[in-house]
Scaffold this motif. Structure first.
Motif, PDB file in Angstrom:
ATOM      1  N   GLY A  61       2.437  -0.365   8.035  1.00  0.00           N
ATOM      2  CA  GLY A  61       2.244  -1.709   7.470  1.00  0.00           C
ATOM      3  C   GLY A  61       2.044  -2.772   8.538  1.00  0.00           C
ATOM      4  O   GLY A  61       1.153  -3.616   8.443  1.00  0.00           O
ATOM      5  N   ALA A  62       2.877  -2.722   9.583  1.00  0.00           N
ATOM      6  CA  ALA A  62       2.771  -3.727  10.645  1.00  0.00           C
ATOM      7  C   ALA A  62       1.435  -3.593  11.363  1.00  0.00           C
ATOM      8  O   ALA A  62       0.787  -4.582  11.708  1.00  0.00           O
ATOM      9  CB  ALA A  62       3.918  -3.563  11.622  1.00  0.00           C
ATOM     10  N   ASP A 128      -4.304   6.024  -3.433  1.00  0.00           N
ATOM     11  CA  ASP A 128      -3.608   4.877  -4.020  1.00  0.00           C
ATOM     12  C   ASP A 128      -2.162   4.788  -3.512  1.00  0.00           C
ATOM     13  O   ASP A 128      -1.660   3.721  -3.193  1.00  0.00           O
ATOM     14  CB  ASP A 128      -3.590   4.993  -5.545  1.00  0.00           C
ATOM     15  CG  ASP A 128      -4.953   4.652  -6.142  1.00  0.00           C
ATOM     16  OD1 ASP A 128      -5.765   4.032  -5.412  1.00  0.00           O
ATOM     17  OD2 ASP A 128      -5.200   5.013  -7.305  1.00  0.00           O
ATOM     18  N   GLU A 129      -1.563   5.929  -3.447  1.00  0.00           N
ATOM     19  CA  GLU A 129      -0.164   5.986  -3.039  1.00  0.00           C
ATOM     20  C   GLU A 129       0.021   5.434  -1.626  1.00  0.00           C
ATOM     21  O   GLU A 129       0.876   4.587  -1.372  1.00  0.00           O
ATOM     22  CB  GLU A 129       0.255   7.456  -3.077  1.00  0.00           C
ATOM     23  CG  GLU A 129       1.682   7.689  -3.478  1.00  0.00           C
ATOM     24  CD  GLU A 129       1.980   9.183  -3.444  1.00  0.00           C
ATOM     25  OE1 GLU A 129       1.081   9.982  -3.075  1.00  0.00           O
ATOM     26  OE2 GLU A 129       3.110   9.547  -3.776  1.00  0.00           O
ATOM     27  N   ARG A 130      -0.842   5.907  -0.748  1.00  0.00           N
ATOM     28  CA  ARG A 130      -0.779   5.510   0.659  1.00  0.00           C
ATOM     29  C   ARG A 130      -1.076   4.009   0.797  1.00  0.00           C
ATOM     30  O   ARG A 130      -0.406   3.295   1.544  1.00  0.00           O
ATOM     31  CB  ARG A 130      -1.812   6.352   1.437  1.00  0.00           C
ATOM     32  CG  ARG A 130      -1.961   6.037   2.876  1.00  0.00           C
ATOM     33  CD  ARG A 130      -1.014   6.887   3.739  1.00  0.00           C
ATOM     34  NE  ARG A 130      -1.160   6.502   5.129  1.00  0.00           N
ATOM     35  CZ  ARG A 130      -0.372   5.619   5.742  1.00  0.00           C
ATOM     36  NH1 ARG A 130       0.644   5.085   5.105  1.00  0.00           N
ATOM     37  NH2 ARG A 130      -0.582   5.288   7.008  1.00  0.00           N
ATOM     38  N   ALA A 131      -2.059   3.536   0.072  1.00  0.00           N
ATOM     39  CA  ALA A 131      -2.439   2.126   0.151  1.00  0.00           C
ATOM     40  C   ALA A 131      -1.306   1.233  -0.347  1.00  0.00           C
ATOM     41  O   ALA A 131      -0.965   0.229   0.302  1.00  0.00           O
ATOM     42  CB  ALA A 131      -3.699   1.879  -0.672  1.00  0.00           C
ATOM     43  N   GLU A 132      -0.688   1.589  -1.459  1.00  0.00           N
ATOM     44  CA  GLU A 132       0.404   0.775  -1.998  1.00  0.00           C
ATOM     45  C   GLU A 132       1.589   0.752  -1.035  1.00  0.00           C
ATOM     46  O   GLU A 132       2.262  -0.262  -0.893  1.00  0.00           O
ATOM     47  CB  GLU A 132       0.823   1.275  -3.375  1.00  0.00           C
ATOM     48  CG  GLU A 132      -0.110   0.799  -4.510  1.00  0.00           C
ATOM     49  CD  GLU A 132      -0.344  -0.715  -4.520  1.00  0.00           C
ATOM     50  OE1 GLU A 132       0.636  -1.488  -4.389  1.00  0.00           O
ATOM     51  OE2 GLU A 132      -1.518  -1.138  -4.638  1.00  0.00           O
ATOM     52  N   ALA A 136       2.990  -2.736   0.640  1.00  0.00           N
ATOM     53  CA  ALA A 136       4.349  -3.193   0.358  1.00  0.00           C
ATOM     54  C   ALA A 136       5.002  -3.808   1.597  1.00  0.00           C
ATOM     55  O   ALA A 136       6.031  -4.477   1.496  1.00  0.00           O
ATOM     56  CB  ALA A 136       5.185  -2.023  -0.149  1.00  0.00           C
ATOM     57  N   ALA A 137       4.367  -3.615   2.756  1.00  0.00           N
ATOM     58  CA  ALA A 137       4.960  -4.132   3.998  1.00  0.00           C
ATOM     59  C   ALA A 137       5.005  -5.655   3.988  1.00  0.00           C
ATOM     60  O   ALA A 137       4.222  -6.309   3.310  1.00  0.00           O
ATOM     61  CB  ALA A 137       4.142  -3.639   5.188  1.00  0.00           C
ATOM     62  N   GLU A 138       5.941  -6.206   4.762  1.00  0.00           N
ATOM     63  CA  GLU A 138       6.040  -7.657   4.872  1.00  0.00           C
ATOM     64  C   GLU A 138       4.922  -8.199   5.756  1.00  0.00           C
ATOM     65  O   GLU A 138       4.320  -7.462   6.523  1.00  0.00           O
ATOM     66  CB  GLU A 138       7.392  -8.025   5.475  1.00  0.00           C
ATOM     67  CG  GLU A 138       8.476  -8.114   4.417  1.00  0.00           C
ATOM     68  CD  GLU A 138       9.845  -8.352   5.033  1.00  0.00           C
ATOM     69  OE1 GLU A 138       9.913  -9.058   6.060  1.00  0.00           O
ATOM     70  OE2 GLU A 138      10.821  -7.815   4.482  1.00  0.00           O
ATOM     71  N   GLY A 139       4.677  -9.496   5.639  1.00  0.00           N
ATOM     72  CA  GLY A 139       3.711 -10.141   6.527  1.00  0.00           C
ATOM     73  C   GLY A 139       2.260  -9.939   6.122  1.00  0.00           C
ATOM     74  O   GLY A 139       1.352 -10.234   6.890  1.00  0.00           O
ATOM     75  N   LEU A 140       2.027  -9.438   4.905  1.00  0.00           N
ATOM     76  CA  LEU A 140       0.638  -9.215   4.489  1.00  0.00           C
ATOM     77  C   LEU A 140       0.183 -10.198   3.404  1.00  0.00           C
ATOM     78  O   LEU A 140      -0.884 -10.020   2.815  1.00  0.00           O
ATOM     79  CB  LEU A 140       0.459  -7.779   3.968  1.00  0.00           C
ATOM     80  CG  LEU A 140       0.554  -6.655   5.013  1.00  0.00           C
ATOM     81  CD1 LEU A 140       0.421  -5.298   4.351  1.00  0.00           C
ATOM     82  CD2 LEU A 140      -0.526  -6.825   6.079  1.00  0.00           C
ATOM     83  N   ASP A 141       0.983 -11.254   3.164  1.00  0.00           N
ATOM     84  CA  ASP A 141       0.615 -12.207   2.108  1.00  0.00           C
ATOM     85  C   ASP A 141      -0.777 -12.788   2.318  1.00  0.00           C
ATOM     86  O   ASP A 141      -1.477 -13.097   1.361  1.00  0.00           O
ATOM     87  CB  ASP A 141       1.631 -13.351   2.040  1.00  0.00           C
ATOM     88  CG  ASP A 141       2.938 -12.883   1.402  1.00  0.00           C
ATOM     89  OD1 ASP A 141       2.979 -11.720   0.941  1.00  0.00           O
ATOM     90  OD2 ASP A 141       3.903 -13.667   1.398  1.00  0.00           O
TER      91      ASP A 141
END
Ligand SMILES: [Zn+2]
Length: 608
Positions: A61-62, A128-132, A136-141
């Motif tokens: 995510g980061a 889809d699973e991997r993308a979600e 879900a990670a923070e900092g992606l708003d």
């Protein structure tokens, strides 16, 4: 506040001085700043490709956030350079250095876009699973909705080699046909009647004569236009047939269920909401017919013919200097919301508007969002008519929308097409109400109402009738094969007479007038978005009429949300349910009320 001046060229020093300052886009570095930004963007996009191509699957995510932040900075560089080039070109299209700079920047943009193409494909290819999990990670708003949206194309994308082949072959396929159509139609010359001695004119010039007050001029102009459309009609029909088939192939390969589905997806509009819009407008075609019947009476005719529809009903003689227009518009914005008023004022104080008419300046009006780290730019061609005051209100609406949503950053500042007109039409409607309230003369009220109704009919009803034509030809091409010239003409007449009923006579010559409309060729399915956007905005305005100041904070919140949420979620902020088919009627009711006002003003003006 308004003065009745007959001159169209008022001595208006404030207007003359209202011109853009483009230098902030490139930190005062001029053309060199454009060059250096494009170079930096290209270098960084190549480094980006080296770092991430084939490796998206391995990011966490980061890491995704880091990649998106770098993309945002690349877009920022391109946005600044591109805006500078486009806007400078708009202010003087005749200067060769402006055209050359624009061309150079556009070529650079294509190169950068191709370099970055892998990213969207790899992103869509993730499960889809991997993308979600990543989302879900923070900092992606700042990019979450954008990324989620890009994945809606997942089931419609092909493999990377296939996409590359299609993209390359499109240059000599669909794009080439589109360009040929543009070249063919822009070469059409009309021999206007009574001016045999003079040169033939371009199609646009001839079409503008349909506004003439003299019916004979309109009739003979229409005849001349039909005559000018005849040569090459078979070629343009063949070209259209080819593109209809090309689109059918594309939709089949990409697994789109209908000819309109790809367009709806791009607009973030559900197939159901678009169908509901079309049906709601078709159900109210009588509104347009009622206007055309009133218009016939105002023009002293038994019944309008197709070539009478654009005729001027009445001249609007009320004029507003630029300062008067500015004061009126700012006062409307401030009484609606002081925050919005203060923001609108900055456009005038800080040179975000280019207002006067100048030789070789682009015509019309627009608002460019430029980059979210700076401010939008508004272009006008202000001629001191009331129409121009409404245009000023409209473009400033786009401006404050972009400015409020700037905090969302480059991925979320803009909304989909269907919501892009919300703030502009809303502001225009508020100012229209003020102009009407300030005016007690029936003749001048009629002029104002007439011009507004004609705009709305063109935006809402006419576009839906054009969508019907597209529906008919796309379906017939898919089900029965190639259409003849005659068949195109029949379906054009059929779709137009569904709108006009017995209120307007459709002449034989009019049957070929589908054959110069660029949208049908270059952007299939596009036209309904005009109706969608206009009616959505009018529905928001109707909520304001019902709720009053209570709505203001939520309205501002909706604007500031930009495109970071889906249209449904944006509608919910102001209490609108886009899934409710009945919602379209709210906007249509407002149009019908204006029509009734126009009928009253027409009676009172003594012109009937
Ligand atoms: Zn607009």
């Amino acid at each position: 506040m308004a003065s009745t001046v007959s001159t169209s060229e008022p001595n208006d020093p404030e207007l003359a001085q209202t011109a853009w300052d483009l230098e902030p886009l490139v930190d005062g570095e001029g053309e060199g700043g454009v060059q250096s930004r494009m170079e930096e963007a290209l270098t960084r996009s190549q480094a980006f490709a080296e770092r991430y191509a084939g490796k998206l699957d391995g990011l966490d995510g980061a890491g995704l956030g880091e990649a998106m932040a770098e993309l945002a900075e690349i877009y920022e560089l391109v946005g600044r350079a591109g805006s500078y080039a486009v806007l400078r070109f708009s202010t003087d299209t005749a200067a060769p250095e402006n055209g050359a700079l624009l061309q150079k920047v556009q070529e650079g943009e294509t190169q950068i876009a191709t370099t970055l193409l892998f990213f969207e494909l790899e992103w869509a290819a993730l499960s889809d699973e991997r993308a979600e999990e990543l989302l879900a990670a923070e900092g992606l708003d700042f990019c979450r909705h954008y990324l989620r949206n890009a994945r809606r194309y997942r089931e419609h994308l092909l493999t990377e080699p296939e996409e590359k082949i299609l993209a390359e072959k499109a240059l000599t396929g669909a794009s080439a046909w589109s360009r040929l159509f543009e070249e063919l139609t822009s070469a059409i010359e009309v021999e206007l009647p009574g001016e045999q001695a003079s040169e033939p004119v371009a199609l646009d010039v001839a079409l503008s004569k349909l506004m003439d007050a003299d019916r004979e001029v309109r009739r003979s102009t229409a005849e001349a236009v039909s005559a000018a459309l005849a040569p090459g009609l078979r070629t343009r029909a063949f070209l259209f047939n080819t593109l209809l088939a090309d689109k059918a192939t594309d939709d089949r390969l990409r697994r789109y269920p209908s000819w309109l589905a790809a367009r709806n997806l791009a607009n973030e509009a559900s197939d159901e909401s678009v169908r509901a819009l079309i049906e709601a407008v078709r159900g109210r075609f009588e509104v347009a017919r009622r206007w055309y019947r009133l218009k016939a009476r105002l023009l002293g005719l038994e019944r309008l013919a197709d070539y009478d529809r654009m005729a001027a009903v009445t001249a609007d003689e009320v004029s507003y200097s630029f300062a008067e227009g500015r004061e009126l518009v700012l006062d409307c914005y401030s009484s609606f919301s002081p925050e919005l008023g203060a923001l609108a004022k900055r456009f005038f104080d800080e040179r975000w508007i280019d207002a006067p008419v100048r030789p070789a300046k682009r015509g019309g009006a627009f608002c460019a969002s430029a980059v979210p780290t700076l401010h939008p730019y508004v272009l006008l061609n202000y001629t001191s008519q009331r129409r121009d005051v409404l245009t000023l209100a409209h473009e400033l609406g786009h401006g404050v929308h972009f400015a409020l949503a700037a905090r969302q950053g480059v991925f979320h500042q803009g909304t989909p097409l269907t919501l892009a007109e919300t703030a502009s039409v809303f502001a225009e409607t508020v100012v229209f109400g003020r102009l009407l309230a300030e005016d007690s003369s029936p003749a001048s009220r009629l002029a104002l109402l007439a011009s507004n109704l004609e705009d709305t009919i063109a935006t809402v009803f006419r576009q839906v009738a054009m969508n019907r034509f597209e529906e008919l030809v796309h379906t017939e091409r898919r089900e029965r094969g190639e259409l003849s010239v005659e068949r195109f003409g029949e379906l054009w007449a059929e779709s137009q007479s569904e709108l006009l009923g017995d209120s307007v006579e459709i002449t034989d010559g009019y049957r070929s007038w589908w054959s110069y409309v660029p949208h049908f060729i270059g952007s299939p399915g596009y036209v309904y978005a005009y109706a969608y956007g206009q009616l959505l905005a009018l529905s928001v305005y109707q909520r304001y009429e019902q709720e009053g100041p209570e709505l203001v904070p939520r309205y501002l919140e909706m604007l500031a949300t930009g495109g970071s949420k889906s249209p449904e979620e944006l509608g919910q902020i102001v209490g609108i349910d886009l899934a409710d088919p009945g919602f379209w009627d709210a906007g249509l009711d407002l149009v019908e009320r204006q029509l009734t006002d126009a009928e009253v003003a027409a009676e009172a003006s003594g012109r009937l």
